[in-house]
Design a protein around this motif. Sequence first.
Motif, PDB file in Angstrom:
ATOM      1  N   ARG A  43      -1.801  10.635  -0.827  1.00 38.54           N
ATOM      2  CA  ARG A  43      -0.567  10.975  -1.655  1.00 38.54           C
ATOM      3  C   ARG A  43       0.454  10.161  -0.987  1.00 38.54           C
ATOM      4  O   ARG A  43       0.454  10.263   0.353  1.00 38.54           O
ATOM      5  N   PHE A  44       1.372   9.580  -1.378  1.00 32.09           N
ATOM      6  CA  PHE A  44       2.428   8.639  -0.766  1.00 32.09           C
ATOM      7  C   PHE A  44       3.830   9.340  -1.271  1.00 32.09           C
ATOM      8  O   PHE A  44       3.968   9.715  -2.456  1.00 32.09           O
ATOM      9  N   GLU A  45       5.086   8.989  -0.574  1.00 30.76           N
ATOM     10  CA  GLU A  45       6.401   9.391  -0.923  1.00 30.76           C
ATOM     11  C   GLU A  45       6.749   8.462  -2.410  1.00 30.76           C
ATOM     12  O   GLU A  45       7.395   9.169  -3.102  1.00 30.76           O
ATOM     13  N   LYS A  46       6.707   7.396  -2.088  1.00 24.65           N
ATOM     14  CA  LYS A  46       7.077   6.327  -3.272  1.00 24.65           C
ATOM     15  C   LYS A  46       6.076   6.040  -4.163  1.00 24.65           C
ATOM     16  O   LYS A  46       4.788   6.106  -3.944  1.00 24.65           O
ATOM     17  N   CYS A  47       6.491   5.798  -5.384  1.00 25.20           N
ATOM     18  CA  CYS A  47       5.509   5.477  -6.293  1.00 25.20           C
ATOM     19  C   CYS A  47       5.401   3.825  -6.469  1.00 25.20           C
ATOM     20  O   CYS A  47       6.337   3.148  -5.878  1.00 25.20           O
ATOM     21  N   ASN A  48       4.086   3.363  -7.267  1.00 29.98           N
ATOM     22  CA  ASN A  48       4.062   2.106  -7.109  1.00 29.98           C
ATOM     23  C   ASN A  48       4.797   1.224  -8.183  1.00 29.98           C
ATOM     24  O   ASN A  48       5.502   2.060  -8.793  1.00 29.98           O
ATOM     25  N   TYR A  49       4.311   0.185  -8.423  1.00 30.92           N
ATOM     26  CA  TYR A  49       5.012  -0.663  -9.362  1.00 30.92           C
ATOM     27  C   TYR A  49       5.114  -0.584 -10.734  1.00 30.92           C
ATOM     28  O   TYR A  49       6.063  -0.740 -11.460  1.00 30.92           O
ATOM     29  N   TYR A  50       4.301   0.473 -10.992  1.00 32.93           N
ATOM     30  CA  TYR A  50       4.403   0.960 -12.558  1.00 32.93           C
ATOM     31  C   TYR A  50       5.557   1.903 -12.657  1.00 32.93           C
ATOM     32  O   TYR A  50       6.163   1.681 -13.702  1.00 32.93           O
ATOM     33  N   GLY A  51       5.769   2.666 -11.703  1.00 35.32           N
ATOM     34  CA  GLY A  51       7.315   3.487 -11.689  1.00 35.32           C
ATOM     35  C   GLY A  51       8.497   2.524 -11.926  1.00 35.32           C
ATOM     36  O   GLY A  51       9.418   2.914 -12.541  1.00 35.32           O
ATOM     37  N   LEU A  52       8.459   1.540 -11.134  1.00 34.27           N
ATOM     38  CA  LEU A  52       9.661   0.180 -11.149  1.00 34.27           C
ATOM     39  C   LEU A  52       9.690  -0.314 -12.672  1.00 34.27           C
ATOM     40  O   LEU A  52      10.749  -0.517 -13.105  1.00 34.27           O
ATOM     41  N   GLN A  53       8.681  -0.436 -13.355  1.00 33.62           N
ATOM     42  CA  GLN A  53       8.487  -0.852 -14.566  1.00 33.62           C
ATOM     43  C   GLN A  53       8.956  -0.137 -15.524  1.00 33.62           C
ATOM     44  O   GLN A  53       9.013  -0.247 -16.903  1.00 33.62           O
ATOM     45  N   GLY A  54       9.021   1.222 -15.197  1.00 33.53           N
ATOM     46  CA  GLY A  54       9.546   2.391 -16.317  1.00 33.53           C
ATOM     47  C   GLY A  54       8.201   2.676 -17.072  1.00 33.53           C
ATOM     48  O   GLY A  54       8.279   3.487 -18.317  1.00 33.53           O
ATOM     49  N   VAL A  55       6.844   2.411 -16.725  1.00 31.45           N
ATOM     50  CA  VAL A  55       5.723   2.643 -17.307  1.00 31.45           C
ATOM     51  C   VAL A  55       5.217   4.049 -16.750  1.00 31.45           C
ATOM     52  O   VAL A  55       4.721   4.114 -15.668  1.00 31.45           O
ATOM     53  N   ASP A  56       5.155   5.065 -17.340  1.00 31.13           N
ATOM     54  CA  ASP A  56       4.261   6.361 -17.096  1.00 31.13           C
ATOM     55  C   ASP A  56       4.822   6.881 -15.922  1.00 31.13           C
ATOM     56  O   ASP A  56       4.076   7.670 -15.120  1.00 31.13           O
ATOM     57  N   GLY A  57       5.783   6.541 -15.308  1.00 33.82           N
ATOM     58  CA  GLY A  57       6.447   7.243 -14.338  1.00 33.82           C
ATOM     59  C   GLY A  57       5.969   6.801 -12.820  1.00 33.82           C
ATOM     60  O   GLY A  57       6.419   7.049 -11.770  1.00 33.82           O
ATOM     61  N   GLY A  58       4.803   5.849 -12.992  1.00 28.20           N
ATOM     62  CA  GLY A  58       4.037   5.401 -11.669  1.00 28.20           C
ATOM     63  C   GLY A  58       2.991   6.383 -10.954  1.00 28.20           C
ATOM     64  O   GLY A  58       3.182   7.617 -11.387  1.00 28.20           O
ATOM     65  N   ASN A  59       2.272   5.674  -9.987  1.00 25.15           N
ATOM     66  CA  ASN A  59       1.421   6.509  -9.314  1.00 25.15           C
ATOM     67  C   ASN A  59       1.863   6.831  -7.836  1.00 25.15           C
ATOM     68  O   ASN A  59       2.554   5.976  -7.340  1.00 25.15           O
ATOM     69  N   THR A  60       1.587   8.029  -7.351  1.00 30.75           N
ATOM     70  CA  THR A  60       1.816   8.223  -6.081  1.00 30.75           C
ATOM     71  C   THR A  60       0.740   8.687  -5.347  1.00 30.75           C
ATOM     72  O   THR A  60       0.747   9.005  -4.088  1.00 30.75           O
ATOM     73  N   THR A  61      -0.785   8.413  -5.916  1.00 32.88           N
ATOM     74  CA  THR A  61      -1.902   8.718  -5.199  1.00 32.88           C
ATOM     75  C   THR A  61      -2.723   7.340  -5.560  1.00 32.88           C
ATOM     76  O   THR A  61      -2.481   6.708  -6.551  1.00 32.88           O
ATOM     77  N   ASN A  62      -3.809   7.240  -4.318  1.00 32.85           N
ATOM     78  CA  ASN A  62      -4.732   6.379  -4.997  1.00 32.85           C
ATOM     79  C   ASN A  62      -5.791   6.524  -3.816  1.00 32.85           C
ATOM     80  O   ASN A  62      -5.747   7.335  -2.927  1.00 32.85           O
ATOM     81  N   ASN A  63      -7.027   6.218  -4.269  1.00 32.39           N
ATOM     82  CA  ASN A  63      -8.349   6.503  -3.550  1.00 32.39           C
ATOM     83  C   ASN A  63      -8.860   5.338  -2.471  1.00 32.39           C
ATOM     84  O   ASN A  63      -8.502   4.147  -3.113  1.00 32.39           O
ATOM     85  N   PHE A  64      -9.319   5.629  -1.429  1.00 29.28           N
ATOM     86  CA  PHE A  64      -9.669   4.592  -0.541  1.00 29.28           C
ATOM     87  C   PHE A  64     -10.980   5.091   0.408  1.00 29.28           C
ATOM     88  O   PHE A  64     -11.317   6.153   0.286  1.00 29.28           O
ATOM     89  N   SER A  65     -11.494   4.094   0.958  1.00 30.72           N
ATOM     90  CA  SER A  65     -12.758   4.399   1.704  1.00 30.72           C
ATOM     91  C   SER A  65     -11.957   4.653   3.087  1.00 30.72           C
ATOM     92  O   SER A  65     -10.776   4.218   3.500  1.00 30.72           O
ATOM     93  N   GLU A  66     -12.944   5.213   3.884  1.00 32.21           N
ATOM     94  CA  GLU A  66     -12.744   5.645   5.313  1.00 32.21           C
ATOM     95  C   GLU A  66     -12.391   4.566   6.309  1.00 32.21           C
ATOM     96  O   GLU A  66     -11.501   4.386   6.950  1.00 32.21           O
ATOM     97  N   LYS A  67     -12.981   3.336   5.919  1.00 32.81           N
ATOM     98  CA  LYS A  67     -12.943   2.119   6.685  1.00 32.81           C
ATOM     99  C   LYS A  67     -11.460   1.217   6.361  1.00 32.81           C
ATOM    100  O   LYS A  67     -10.873   0.592   6.946  1.00 32.81           O
ATOM    101  N   GLU A  68     -10.906   1.816   5.292  1.00 32.00           N
ATOM    102  CA  GLU A  68      -9.520   1.275   5.044  1.00 32.00           C
ATOM    103  C   GLU A  68      -8.260   1.865   5.437  1.00 32.00           C
ATOM    104  O   GLU A  68      -7.325   1.574   4.956  1.00 32.00           O
TER     105      GLU A  68
END
Length: 74
Positions: A43-68
């Motif tokens: 989980r992040f403080e800022k939302c991604n570019y979808y939020g900047l475009q006004g689409v669906d409020g943007g995402n504040t979470t994403n999934n990653f592998s441990e090596k990333e």
Amino acid sequence: MTAIVKGSKVRIKRKESYWYNEVGVVASREKEPTKSRYPITVRFEKCNYYGLQGVDGGNTTNNFSEKELELVTA
């Protein structure tokens, strides 16, 4: 090496990610990481570019592998 667990602060090392080199907090981790390619949700403080475009409020979470992910200390 300390394991990445729920509540850990991590730096994102996936170059194509919107949050590359940003710090986020681990929101959850799958118990059986072999079942998923990206078992750690961050989980992040800022939302991604979808939020900047006004689409669906943007995402504040994403999934990653441990090596990333890189564990942030202090």
